[in-house]
Design a protein around this motif. Structure first.
Motif, PDB file in Angstrom:
ATOM      1  N   ILE A  36      64.425 130.567 125.998  1.00 44.09           N
ATOM      2  CA  ILE A  36      63.099 129.942 125.943  1.00 44.09           C
ATOM      3  C   ILE A  36      62.251 130.503 127.078  1.00 44.09           C
ATOM      4  CG2 ILE A  36      61.848 127.764 126.109  1.00 44.09           C
ATOM      5  CD1 ILE A  36      64.412 126.450 125.019  1.00 44.09           C
ATOM      6  N   TYR A  37      61.024 130.863 126.735  1.00 43.20           N
ATOM      7  CA  TYR A  37      60.117 131.455 127.728  1.00 43.20           C
ATOM      8  C   TYR A  37      58.889 130.555 127.807  1.00 43.20           C
ATOM      9  CZ  TYR A  37      58.174 135.518 130.226  1.00 43.20           C
ATOM     10  OH  TYR A  37      57.666 136.377 131.169  1.00 43.20           O
ATOM     11  N   ASN A  38      58.776 129.809 128.902  1.00 47.93           N
ATOM     12  CA  ASN A  38      57.759 128.758 128.983  1.00 47.93           C
ATOM     13  C   ASN A  38      57.031 128.824 130.319  1.00 47.93           C
ATOM     14  OD1 ASN A  38      56.308 126.446 128.468  1.00 47.93           O
ATOM     15  ND2 ASN A  38      58.051 125.068 128.464  1.00 47.93           N
ATOM     16  N   TRP A  39      55.906 128.113 130.406  1.00 50.35           N
ATOM     17  CA  TRP A  39      55.190 127.976 131.678  1.00 50.35           C
ATOM     18  C   TRP A  39      56.089 127.232 132.662  1.00 50.35           C
ATOM     19  CZ3 TRP A  39      50.139 129.791 132.050  1.00 50.35           C
ATOM     20  CH2 TRP A  39      49.529 130.126 130.839  1.00 50.35           C
ATOM     21  N   GLY A  40      55.857 127.436 133.950  1.00 51.62           N
ATOM     22  CA  GLY A  40      56.636 126.729 134.956  1.00 51.62           C
ATOM     23  C   GLY A  40      56.398 125.223 134.878  1.00 51.62           C
ATOM     24  N   ASP A  41      57.465 124.438 135.042  1.00 48.84           N
ATOM     25  CA  ASP A  41      57.369 122.975 135.101  1.00 48.84           C
ATOM     26  C   ASP A  41      56.649 122.398 133.878  1.00 48.84           C
ATOM     27  OD1 ASP A  41      58.162 120.735 136.422  1.00 48.84           O
ATOM     28  OD2 ASP A  41      56.322 120.510 137.581  1.00 48.84           O
ATOM     29  N   TYR A  42      57.001 122.879 132.702  1.00 50.07           N
ATOM     30  CA  TYR A  42      56.251 122.480 131.513  1.00 50.07           C
ATOM     31  C   TYR A  42      57.162 121.834 130.468  1.00 50.07           C
ATOM     32  CZ  TYR A  42      51.993 122.950 128.646  1.00 50.07           C
ATOM     33  OH  TYR A  42      50.851 122.722 127.912  1.00 50.07           O
ATOM     34  N   ILE A  43      58.327 121.360 130.913  1.00 43.36           N
ATOM     35  CA  ILE A  43      59.229 120.650 129.998  1.00 43.36           C
ATOM     36  C   ILE A  43      60.116 119.758 130.851  1.00 43.36           C
ATOM     37  CG2 ILE A  43      61.158 122.304 130.055  1.00 43.36           C
ATOM     38  CD1 ILE A  43      61.318 121.927 126.986  1.00 43.36           C
ATOM     39  N   ASP A  44      60.557 118.631 130.294  1.00 40.88           N
ATOM     40  CA  ASP A  44      61.480 117.768 131.010  1.00 40.88           C
ATOM     41  C   ASP A  44      62.870 118.406 130.920  1.00 40.88           C
ATOM     42  OD1 ASP A  44      63.101 115.854 132.003  1.00 40.88           O
ATOM     43  OD2 ASP A  44      62.259 114.195 130.835  1.00 40.88           O
ATOM     44  N   PRO A  45      63.453 118.825 132.066  1.00 38.29           N
ATOM     45  CA  PRO A  45      64.740 119.535 132.009  1.00 38.29           C
ATOM     46  C   PRO A  45      65.847 118.714 131.341  1.00 38.29           C
ATOM     47  CG  PRO A  45      64.003 119.206 134.296  1.00 38.29           C
ATOM     48  CD  PRO A  45      62.904 118.740 133.420  1.00 38.29           C
ATOM     49  N   GLU A  46      65.734 117.390 131.419  1.00 38.28           N
ATOM     50  CA  GLU A  46      66.718 116.525 130.762  1.00 38.28           C
ATOM     51  C   GLU A  46      66.797 116.819 129.267  1.00 38.28           C
ATOM     52  OE1 GLU A  46      66.349 112.172 130.965  1.00 38.28           O
ATOM     53  OE2 GLU A  46      66.364 112.486 133.144  1.00 38.28           O
ATOM     54  N   TYR A  74      66.677 129.481 130.113  1.00 40.44           N
ATOM     55  CA  TYR A  74      65.300 129.062 130.297  1.00 40.44           C
ATOM     56  C   TYR A  74      64.607 129.949 131.318  1.00 40.44           C
ATOM     57  CZ  TYR A  74      61.420 125.805 130.790  1.00 40.44           C
ATOM     58  OH  TYR A  74      60.176 125.233 130.787  1.00 40.44           O
ATOM     59  N   GLN A  75      63.511 130.595 130.902  1.00 40.14           N
ATOM     60  CA  GLN A  75      62.756 131.438 131.841  1.00 40.14           C
ATOM     61  C   GLN A  75      61.295 131.016 131.837  1.00 40.14           C
ATOM     62  OE1 GLN A  75      63.348 135.644 131.603  1.00 40.14           O
ATOM     63  NE2 GLN A  75      65.505 135.429 131.076  1.00 40.14           N
ATOM     64  N   THR A  76      60.603 131.263 132.958  1.00 41.82           N
ATOM     65  CA  THR A  76      59.213 130.804 133.037  1.00 41.82           C
ATOM     66  C   THR A  76      58.248 131.950 133.349  1.00 41.82           C
ATOM     67  OG1 THR A  76      59.380 130.316 135.380  1.00 41.82           O
ATOM     68  CG2 THR A  76      59.911 128.537 133.867  1.00 41.82           C
ATOM     69  N   PHE A  77      56.964 131.730 132.990  1.00 37.63           N
ATOM     70  CA  PHE A  77      55.911 132.689 133.325  1.00 37.63           C
ATOM     71  C   PHE A  77      54.730 131.920 133.889  1.00 37.63           C
ATOM     72  CE2 PHE A  77      55.523 131.627 128.778  1.00 37.63           C
ATOM     73  CZ  PHE A  77      54.214 131.207 128.680  1.00 37.63           C
ATOM     74  N   SER A  90      65.100 139.546 124.765  1.00 37.52           N
ATOM     75  CA  SER A  90      64.723 138.939 123.497  1.00 37.52           C
ATOM     76  C   SER A  90      64.515 137.445 123.703  1.00 37.52           C
ATOM     77  CB  SER A  90      65.805 139.192 122.456  1.00 37.52           C
ATOM     78  OG  SER A  90      66.994 138.571 122.858  1.00 37.52           O
ATOM     79  N   TYR A  91      63.262 137.026 123.609  1.00 37.15           N
ATOM     80  CA  TYR A  91      62.943 135.611 123.736  1.00 37.15           C
ATOM     81  C   TYR A  91      62.929 134.970 122.353  1.00 37.15           C
ATOM     82  CZ  TYR A  91      61.603 136.910 128.428  1.00 37.15           C
ATOM     83  OH  TYR A  91      61.615 137.390 129.715  1.00 37.15           O
ATOM     84  N   ASP A  92      63.486 133.766 122.239  1.00 36.46           N
ATOM     85  CA  ASP A  92      63.548 133.117 120.933  1.00 36.46           C
ATOM     86  C   ASP A  92      62.382 132.153 120.711  1.00 36.46           C
ATOM     87  OD1 ASP A  92      66.005 134.343 120.111  1.00 36.46           O
ATOM     88  OD2 ASP A  92      66.985 133.136 121.641  1.00 36.46           O
ATOM     89  N   VAL A  93      61.931 131.502 121.801  1.00 34.37           N
ATOM     90  CA  VAL A  93      60.776 130.608 121.686  1.00 34.37           C
ATOM     91  C   VAL A  93      59.880 130.839 122.898  1.00 34.37           C
ATOM     92  CG1 VAL A  93      59.979 128.211 121.604  1.00 34.37           C
ATOM     93  CG2 VAL A  93      62.143 128.816 120.536  1.00 34.37           C
ATOM     94  N   SER A  94      58.561 130.853 122.677  1.00 36.33           N
ATOM     95  CA  SER A  94      57.645 130.926 123.801  1.00 36.33           C
ATOM     96  C   SER A  94      56.477 129.978 123.528  1.00 36.33           C
ATOM     97  CB  SER A  94      57.143 132.355 123.993  1.00 36.33           C
ATOM     98  OG  SER A  94      56.291 132.386 125.117  1.00 36.33           O
ATOM     99  N   ILE A  95      55.687 129.673 124.570  1.00 33.88           N
ATOM    100  CA  ILE A  95      54.608 128.688 124.404  1.00 33.88           C
ATOM    101  C   ILE A  95      53.290 129.226 124.958  1.00 33.88           C
ATOM    102  CG2 ILE A  95      53.938 126.275 124.777  1.00 33.88           C
ATOM    103  CD1 ILE A  95      56.850 125.573 124.966  1.00 33.88           C
ATOM    104  N   PRO A  96      52.630 130.142 124.231  1.00 32.62           N
ATOM    105  CA  PRO A  96      51.356 130.690 124.702  1.00 32.62           C
ATOM    106  C   PRO A  96      50.169 129.775 124.379  1.00 32.62           C
ATOM    107  CG  PRO A  96      52.270 131.979 122.873  1.00 32.62           C
ATOM    108  CD  PRO A  96      53.066 130.727 122.981  1.00 32.62           C
ATOM    109  N   SER A  97      49.030 130.059 125.008  1.00 31.81           N
ATOM    110  CA  SER A  97      47.791 129.340 124.681  1.00 31.81           C
ATOM    111  C   SER A  97      47.150 129.958 123.452  1.00 31.81           C
ATOM    112  CB  SER A  97      46.815 129.414 125.843  1.00 31.81           C
ATOM    113  OG  SER A  97      47.461 129.028 127.026  1.00 31.81           O
ATOM    114  N   GLU A  98      46.161 129.240 122.891  1.00 33.37           N
ATOM    115  CA  GLU A  98      45.662 129.623 121.560  1.00 33.37           C
ATOM    116  C   GLU A  98      45.082 131.033 121.500  1.00 33.37           C
ATOM    117  OE1 GLU A  98      43.721 127.166 123.304  1.00 33.37           O
ATOM    118  OE2 GLU A  98      42.337 128.799 123.724  1.00 33.37           O
TER     119      GLU A  98
END
Lengths: 268, 357
Positions: free
Chosen positions: B39-49, B64-67, B83-91
């Motif tokens: 997973i490639y996500n913004w920093g501090d953008y998901i509850d680690p639990e 889990y990796q962040t950008f 190879s990232y499987d999920v990422s969360i970019p802006s529109e």
């Protein structure tokens, strides 16, 4: 050693220069010939001569000049005094020390120092002047830049002063010149090489400063460096970014030629 | 010469050994092939639990990796090293990645929880029919201000910022579309306006704002506003909630004239190796209970209608972060204006920055 073996040892250097000096410059020139949509064009160069970029170039030069001027004004006496002290190397080390700390950290530290509730304003308050806006002004920008560049100005001047033979100064004094005349006619002309080297090392990077224009000057000062950063990272208009870079390279080359030419005839 | 050969050989041997070591470490920890999800996500953008819970429920190991910027993320994905499987970019990044063919289509039949997503946030201009992206969080661009520093004054709309009493009090975020969009909105135009006359008018209007602008800054804006360096800031609502949790005196307002509505959506990059797992993860994040927990942790606005019902009233009823329908109708999503127009916006923004007091 045969000449063949010697040529073999040249290979790493040639490779290095080819890969990390010539190739990047060639790439910059290549990219500058394409517009945002990837079409081959010279329009980027035409665009550079529009008021927006010309104004930016002028303001870059003006700020780089101010930074160099103040650095020189502070660094020359400093270097001069250091050569007169007992523990030269220690003093020199103390001046160079801050340049070992990351630039970003220093910039953030200055945000804290110059802020409304920072140390500088606390002091102004204490002596009765009252809180002033220091952060995000021309003053703070030039102050921080000068602070960053001073070691690079002190070093070449210090070396030039060290190389100066004391007997020349004694001779000048013996012949009746006052301390001021000695400095003006003997010391300063003979250390001009160091001054020029220092000015080059400061002026050229100062032309393309970018990070502290945002952190310390709050984007109130726009240099060519800022524009390059924006074109590469935000607009992804690599062509325009590269074009500005080409002009910067040209200007720097010009400055090197102008300031370097006389040096060859002068000092050594 | 002999030494040179020996050195080169040493480097190659060490590299090979390291390669083998990482390989062995990955295998022994179960980071292998089908059972992992990157997973490639913004920093501090998901509850680690929630990541731990996802691993437990599905047996998939999460890497889990962040950008920290859309641009950096796009460059890395385009390069294809990892190879990232999920990422969360802006529109806006999504529409760009779509154009460049960096995304895989999402199979809606594998995401039953999609039904919980509010219809308002589906089928938007940057991704029709949500072929490539599923909403994660959304927000607005608005004004954070400190009523105490303004002597109890309230701010409701963009045009309030032009008031002469606010000399040197405003911090702007360093974004061309945000700042020019603000001026366009204040004039009553769309923030996707491409009419040259309107844009020049917006620039002239912005130049009038110059005496009130203390600085145009990046991420430092959060620290500066929380530290009361200036009374007013133009920021994204996500940053606003962060600033307000640090300094409770501050308030956030969605300007009356209308403003930008932004999205961060989940996507599956082209380089994905565990496509099945990616769909499972997206479905997991849309589960109302999971989504509510994540929303409480991150503090942004959730597009999940069912999750919103589960959230306490002081979050879901907060009109600053969940504006009423009348306000929502004035919000606009940034359209992809094309590189040429974007470049023009940036040049206007540079001109504004160069305008002196």
């Amino acid at each position: 050693m045969t000449s063949r073996a010697r040529n073999l040892y040249l290979v790493p250097y040639l490779l290095w220069i080819g890969l990390f000096v010539i190739a990047p410059i060639a790439l910059i020139v290549y990219y500058s010939l394409f517009d945002v949509e990837g079409q081959f064009t010279l329009s980027n160069y035409v665009k550079f001569f529009t008021p927006v970029y010309l104004k930016m170039t002028l303001s870059s030069f003006w700020y780089a000049f101010l930074i160099t001027f103040w650095s020189l004004l502070i660094a020359y006496p400093t270097a001069y005094l250091i050569t007169k002290t007992k523990h030269k190397q220690l003093w020199l080390l103390l001046i160079i020390l801050p340049s070992w700390i990351n630039l970003l950290l220093k910039a953030y530290a200055f945000i804290g120092l110059f802020g409304t509730y920072g140390f500088a304003n606390g002091f102004l308050e204490l002596i009765g002047i009252g809180t002033k806006q220091i952060l995000f002004t021309d003053f703070s920008f030039i102050f921080v830049s000068v602070y960053i560049f001073i070691p690079f100005m002190v070093l070449p001047i210090f070396n030039a002063l060290e190389e100066l033979s004391p007997s020349l100064i004694y001779a000048s004094r013996d012949l009746g010149a006052s301390a001021w005349t000695t400095f003006r006619r003997v010391v300063f002309p003979l250390t001009l090489g160091g001054v020029k080297a220092g000015c080059q090392v400061v002026f050229i990077p100062a032309l393309s400063l970018f990070m502290i224009t945002r952190l310390i000057a709050g984007n109130r000062v726009i240099t060519l460096g800022t524009a390059i950063e924006q074109h590469f990272l935000v607009t992804q208009d690599w062509g325009m970014g590269a074009t500005i870079a080409v002009f910067l390279v040209l200007m720097m080359a010009l400055i090197m030629i102008v300031t370097g030419g006389r040096k060859a005839r002068g000092t050594k | 010469m002999k030494q040179l050969v020996r050195m080169t050989a040493a480097v190659i041997i060490i590299t090979a050994a390291l390669l083998y070591l990482t390989n062995w470490l990955n295998t022994s920890q179960g980071f292998r092939g089908k059972d992992t999800l990157t997973i490639y996500n913004w920093g501090d953008y998901i509850d680690p639990e929630l990541l731990a819970r996802f691993e437990k429920e599905t047996g998939i190991k999460v890497i889990y990796q962040t950008f920290d910027s859309n641009e950096a993320m796009m460059t890395k994905i385009a390069q294809g090293g990892t190879s990232y499987d999920v990422s969360i970019p802006s529109e806006y990044a999504i529409s760009k990645m779509k154009q460049e063919g960096l995304l895989l289509p999402i199979d809606h039949s594998k995401i039953p929880n999609l039904k919980y997503v509010d219809k308002r946030f589906m089928d938007l201009s940057f991704d029709h029919d949500n072929q490539y992206s599923i909403p994660y969080f959304w927000g607005t661009v608005g004004i954070v201000y400190n009523p105490e520093m303004l002597g109890g004054r309230e701010i409701h709309k963009w045009s309030d910022l032009w008031d002469e009493s606010l000399r040197n009090q405003i911090l702007l975020v360093d974004g061309a579309r945000e700042v020019i969009g603000m001026s366009l909105n204040a004039l009553g135009y769309s923030l996707n306006d491409t009419d040259e006359g309107h844009l020049q008018e917006a620039l002239r209007r912005l130049n009038l704002l110059t005496p009130n602008v203390k600085a145009i800054v990046g991420d430092e804006i959060k620290m500066l506003l929380a530290g009361e360096e200036a009374a007013i800031g133009v920021v994204w609502s996500g940053d606003a909630s962060e600033i307000m949790s640090e300094n409770e005196k501050l308030d956030y307002v969605v300007p009356k004239e209308g403003t930008n509505l932004w999205f961060d959506n989940m996507v599956i990059p082209k380089s994905a190796t565990n496509i099945e797992g990616a769909h499972k993860f997206i479905n997991f994040m849309l589960d109302p209970e999971v989504n509510a927990q994540n929303t409480e942790y991150v503090g942004y606005s959730t597009p999940n209608a069912k999750a919103l019902e589960l959230l306490p009233e002081d979050i879901s009823g907060d009109e600053r972060f969940y504006p009423d329908p009348e306000m929502t109708s004035k919000l606009e999503v940034y359209e992809n204006l094309g590189p040429r127009m974007l470049s023009h916006y940036n040049e206007l923004f540079l001109e504004f920055k160069m305008h002196r007091k």
